[in-house]
Design a protein around this motif. Structure first.
Motif, short mmCIF file in Angstrom:
data_model
loop_
_atom_site.label_atom_id
_atom_site.label_comp_id
_atom_site.label_asym_id
_atom_site.label_seq_id
_atom_site.Cartn_x
_atom_site.Cartn_y
_atom_site.Cartn_z
N ARG A 374 0.84 -1.22 0.00
CA ARG A 374 0.00 0.00 0.00
C ARG A 374 0.87 1.26 0.00
O ARG A 374 0.63 2.20 -0.77
N ASN A 376 4.09 1.51 -0.89
CA ASN A 376 4.87 1.58 -2.13
C ASN A 376 4.03 2.12 -3.27
O ASN A 376 4.53 2.86 -4.13
N THR A 377 2.76 1.75 -3.31
CA THR A 377 1.84 2.29 -4.32
C THR A 377 1.70 3.80 -4.16
O THR A 377 1.72 4.56 -5.14
N LEU A 378 1.56 4.25 -2.91
CA LEU A 378 1.44 5.70 -2.65
C LEU A 378 2.71 6.43 -3.07
O LEU A 378 2.65 7.55 -3.62
N ARG A 380 4.79 5.63 -5.40
CA ARG A 380 4.94 5.67 -6.86
C ARG A 380 3.94 6.59 -7.53
O ARG A 380 4.10 6.96 -8.68
N SER A 381 2.85 6.90 -6.83
CA SER A 381 1.78 7.72 -7.46
C SER A 381 2.13 9.20 -7.44
O SER A 381 3.03 9.67 -6.77
#
Length: 381
Positions: A374, A376-378, A380-381
């Protein structure tokens, strides 16, 4: 056939045989033989006095086995005359079994298995299923434990703290197979509370009830873990919470604080909060201070760091954490949580991943892996 009745009779019948002079291993075998006989006979001819029947039959089984054993023939004179059926006071006999099963010469796992067999009345198969091990493996473990405690004499009071530790281990095993060990631990602790007047027994029972009250909300439908802050508090068992709080208050009123009472006080404060945001973290920190004064367990200080992070902010929590050993279980998970709350998502993601690698429980490992993904997704965004 009333299986609950048979299980409830097992510890007191076993204790009667031990008190009469049978060694533990032989007495336990005799009680198991009597249980088999009860299953065969009772449906067609139920006894008026189930316990008296069990004591009589178990004692006869013990005598038969003793007479058949040439190596024990010298004991025959002592056991030849069969005493009149009927147990000694139940509370004292059952309490004796608790202390016997928590004997310091036993490993924790053996003490738990023996307690479940002798006091809980569970079969070897049920205990093996609960521990996810082959029945033969569990049978060997129980046999070794029985041999260890055979011949032990009780000429001094037992260690209540050791008995409570064993029951707490049973509770923490949770649920697997067809035996709910958390519920079994609560049943056994209720039984102990009825046998001994001790505030820490009440404290442990309160702690179990308060933790167990949240059980239904701990996992999502897919089996994943739901953190305390995200749990649906409407699914908590209000009756269990009320009972746990009442038992705890009565124990605390005796002014003999112990670690289980302090742990229960923390659990009660969580249970009392209508929402996670309304949790009284300041009081929780104070109770962890009390707990730290009672025990040298470093996990207490780890949990205290979390509480300080909630009460005084994540940086205060991280400062507390910095004084602890980084090899502690769940250290990386706590550090990840506090770093995330402090806004350092990159460090938090790395620590969640590290915590997942170290987690022994599959559900916890999956939860921590998802937290890392979760963040890591934030990032990268």
């Amino acid at each position: 056939m009333d299986e609950v009745l048979l299980r409830s009779l097992t510890p007191s019948v076993l204790a009667v045989l031990v008190r009469r002079g049978a060694d533990f291993a032989a007495a336990e075998d005799a009680v198991q033989d009597a249980l088999v006989e009860a299953v065969r006979v009772w449906p067609a001819d139920p006894p008026r006095d189930p316990k008296g029947w069990m004591v009589t039959v178990a004692w006869r089984k013990f005598l038969d086995a003793t007479r058949a054993d040439a190596a024990r023939r010298r004991r025959e004179d002592r056991v030849e005359e069969e005493p009149a059926p009927g147990p000694a006071p139940e509370a004292d006999d059952t309490l004796r079994l608790y202390f016997l099963c928590a004997h310091p010469s036993l490993s924790p796992s053996s003490a738990v298995a023996l307690t479940l067999r002798a006091v809980g009345g569970l079969t070897t198969r049920q205990i093996a299923q609960a521990y996810l091990v082959p029945e033969a493996t569990m049978a060997q473990r129980i046999s070794r434990a029985k041999r260890t405690v055979s011949g032990v004499r009780f000429d001094r009071p037992g260690d209540v703290a050791t008995v409570l530790r064993v029951l707490y281990l049973v509770f923490n095993e949770g649920y697997s197979g067809d035996v709910d060990l958390a519920a079994e631990a609560i049943r056994l602790t209720r039984q102990l509370a009825a046998s001994i007047d001790h505030p820490e027994v009440s404290g442990l029972l309160a702690l179990m009830l308060l933790h167990h009250a949240r059980r239904a909300a701990r996992t999502a439908p897919d089996g994943s873990l739901v953190p305390l802050a995200e749990q649906d508090r409407g699914r908590w068992d209000i009756a269990a919470i009320a009972e746990g709080v009442a038992i705890l208050q009565a124990a605390l009123a005796r002014d003999r604080l112990g670690e289980f009472q302090a742990q229960a006080a923390v659990a009660a404060l969580h249970a009392d909060a209508p929402t996670a945001e309304e949790t009284d973290w300041v009081q929780i920190v104070e109770w962890y201070d009390e707990l730290a004064a009672l025990t040298a367990n470093p996990v207490v200080r780890l949990n205290r760091a979390v509480a300080v992070g909630e009460a005084d902010g994540p940086r205060a929590g991280l400062a507390e954490l910095a004084a602890l050993d980084a090899s502690l279980p769940r250290y990386a998970a706590v550090a990840a949580y506090l770093h995330e709350r402090d806004g350092d998502l990159e460090t938090a993601a790395r620590l969640y991943h590290e915590a997942a690698r170290k987690a022994l429980d599959l559900a916890e490992r999956d939860h921590l892996t998802l937290q890392a993904a979760r963040l890591n997704t934030l990032l990268r965004s």
